[in-house]
Design a protein around this motif. Structure first.
Motif, PDB file in Angstrom:
ATOM      1  N   THR A   3       0.843  -1.180   0.000  1.00 45.09           N
ATOM      2  CA  THR A   3       0.000   0.000   0.000  1.00 45.09           C
ATOM      3  C   THR A   3       0.885   1.238   0.000  1.00 45.09           C
ATOM      4  O   THR A   3       2.099   1.159   0.195  1.00 45.09           O
ATOM      5  CB  THR A   3      -0.901   0.012   1.238  1.00 45.09           C
ATOM      6  N   LYS A   4       0.282   2.406  -0.205  1.00 42.09           N
ATOM      7  CA  LYS A   4       1.055   3.643  -0.296  1.00 42.09           C
ATOM      8  C   LYS A   4       1.808   3.924   0.999  1.00 42.09           C
ATOM      9  O   LYS A   4       2.978   4.316   0.983  1.00 42.09           O
ATOM     10  CB  LYS A   4       0.131   4.814  -0.648  1.00 42.09           C
ATOM     11  N   TYR A   5       1.137   3.726   2.138  1.00 40.99           N
ATOM     12  CA  TYR A   5       1.825   4.025   3.397  1.00 40.99           C
ATOM     13  C   TYR A   5       2.987   3.063   3.631  1.00 40.99           C
ATOM     14  O   TYR A   5       4.016   3.435   4.208  1.00 40.99           O
ATOM     15  CB  TYR A   5       0.851   4.021   4.579  1.00 40.99           C
ATOM     16  N   GLN A   6       2.861   1.811   3.145  1.00 37.26           N
ATOM     17  CA  GLN A   6       3.958   0.855   3.271  1.00 37.26           C
ATOM     18  C   GLN A   6       5.126   1.254   2.377  1.00 37.26           C
ATOM     19  O   GLN A   6       6.289   1.087   2.749  1.00 37.26           O
ATOM     20  CB  GLN A   6       3.467  -0.558   2.904  1.00 37.26           C
ATOM     21  N   ALA A  34       4.346  14.667   3.132  1.00 30.94           N
ATOM     22  CA  ALA A  34       3.153  14.460   2.307  1.00 30.94           C
ATOM     23  C   ALA A  34       3.356  15.051   0.918  1.00 30.94           C
ATOM     24  O   ALA A  34       3.003  14.436  -0.103  1.00 30.94           O
ATOM     25  CB  ALA A  34       1.932  15.074   2.983  1.00 30.94           C
ATOM     26  N   VAL A  39       1.075  12.504  -1.224  1.00 26.13           N
ATOM     27  CA  VAL A  39      -0.020  11.844  -0.518  1.00 26.13           C
ATOM     28  C   VAL A  39      -0.558  12.805   0.536  1.00 26.13           C
ATOM     29  O   VAL A  39      -0.036  13.909   0.715  1.00 26.13           O
ATOM     30  CB  VAL A  39       0.450  10.535   0.176  1.00 26.13           C
ATOM     31  N   ASN A  40      -1.608  12.389   1.237  1.00 25.88           N
ATOM     32  CA  ASN A  40      -2.121  13.241   2.312  1.00 25.88           C
ATOM     33  C   ASN A  40      -1.388  12.955   3.621  1.00 25.88           C
ATOM     34  O   ASN A  40      -0.652  11.969   3.743  1.00 25.88           O
ATOM     35  CB  ASN A  40      -3.639  13.051   2.480  1.00 25.88           C
ATOM     36  N   THR A  43      -1.825   9.486   5.407  1.00 31.23           N
ATOM     37  CA  THR A  43      -1.017   8.386   4.884  1.00 31.23           C
ATOM     38  C   THR A  43       0.399   8.450   5.458  1.00 31.23           C
ATOM     39  O   THR A  43       0.988   7.430   5.834  1.00 31.23           O
ATOM     40  CB  THR A  43      -0.966   8.436   3.351  1.00 31.23           C
ATOM     41  N   LYS A  46       0.378   7.306   9.075  1.00 29.15           N
ATOM     42  CA  LYS A  46       0.287   5.850   9.191  1.00 29.15           C
ATOM     43  C   LYS A  46       1.658   5.217   8.954  1.00 29.15           C
ATOM     44  O   LYS A  46       2.043   4.263   9.642  1.00 29.15           O
ATOM     45  CB  LYS A  46      -0.730   5.311   8.192  1.00 29.15           C
ATOM     46  N   ALA A  47       2.399   5.747   7.991  1.00 28.22           N
ATOM     47  CA  ALA A  47       3.739   5.232   7.715  1.00 28.22           C
ATOM     48  C   ALA A  47       4.670   5.471   8.903  1.00 28.22           C
ATOM     49  O   ALA A  47       5.422   4.577   9.318  1.00 28.22           O
ATOM     50  CB  ALA A  47       4.300   5.891   6.458  1.00 28.22           C
TER      51      ALA A  47
END
Length: 242
Positions: A3-6, A34, A39-40, A43, A46-47
């Motif tokens: 995923t994007k955060y990963q 960001a 990304v926002n 996200t 979360k990362a």
């Protein structure tokens, strides 16, 4: 597929490991990151939360996020945070495969009624699976799910990712998990499915997973060969009293 955060976490992790970010360095703020990753801020948060659980970074209120550096005894490939509720496919991607040993429907006993908040007439699925990482048996999973949650569950679905199916196909939002860890000796069944000798040390993870609305989604008992998996916890509170 990550995923994007990963992907963001992996990029920052690499920068820490290759020395681009040194121990004690202040990371760019969330708005800057960001913009950098397009990304926002959620996200990015979360990362960063994931990296904090690994111990790679730490946050100081009002000051920002700093690099701690890699903890020598943490193995990124085999260790997972105890509160990680990702499914195997999200964590391992194409490296994980599953074999369904059995898929049955039964009426819940008193324990299962209490654990999953069900009535005696509410049927549950009982799923037994072996999960392989790069062809090697690592997890022997024994899972119970309310039938009303996923009424069309099949062996084909179980051979892939239950969590991914529940999230993407059924719109089920998984939230919290309670896990209990125990050290056991491998049973005859464990020895057969995990390719270990009977009596070999194994790790048992007993867990309940709830949806974000508070309803129980799963009860499971997972057995892992003792040398195949480790779980970590990062205490992010202040241990001392000033």
């Amino acid at each position: 597929m990550a995923t994007k955060y990963q992907e963001i976490a992996a990029a920052i992790r690499k920068q820490i490991e290759d020395g681009s970010y040194q121990t004690g360095d202040l990371l760019p703020d969330q708005s800057t990151l960001a913009a950098q990753f397009a990304v926002n801020r959620l996200t990015v948060k979360k990362a960063l939360d994931g990296l904090a659980k690994e111990g790679l970074i730490y946050k100081q209120s009002g000051l920002g996020t700093y690099v701690r550096g890699k903890i020598p005894f943490v193995n990124q490939e085999t260790d997972i945070a105890v509160d990680d509720v990702r499914g195997g496919y999200e964590e391992y991607g194409e490296h994980i495969t599953s074999k369904v040993i059995s898929l049955d429907v039964l009426l819940p006993d008193e324990f299962m009624q209490q654990t999953l908040n069900l009535k005696r007439i509410d049927p549950v699925y009982e799923v037994k699976r072996i999960r392989y990482i790069d062809g090697e048996p690592v997890f022997f999973e024994h899972t119970y799910l309310p039938v009303k949650l996923v009424p069309e569950l099949s062996e084909e679905i179980c051979e892939k990712s239950l969590y991914e199916y529940m999230r993407k196909q059924k719109g089920i939002k998984l939230g919290n998990a309670f896990r209990k860890f125990s050290a056991l000796a491998a049973s005859t069944e464990d020895a057969e499915f995990l390719a270990v000798k009977k009596g070999t040390p194994i790790l048992e993870i007993e867990q309940v997973i709830w949806m974000t609305n508070g309803r129980a989604a799963e009860y499971s008992i997972n057995h892992v060969a003792g040398d195949k998996r480790s779980y970590t916890v990062m205490n992010v509170t202040n241990l001392g009293h000033n």
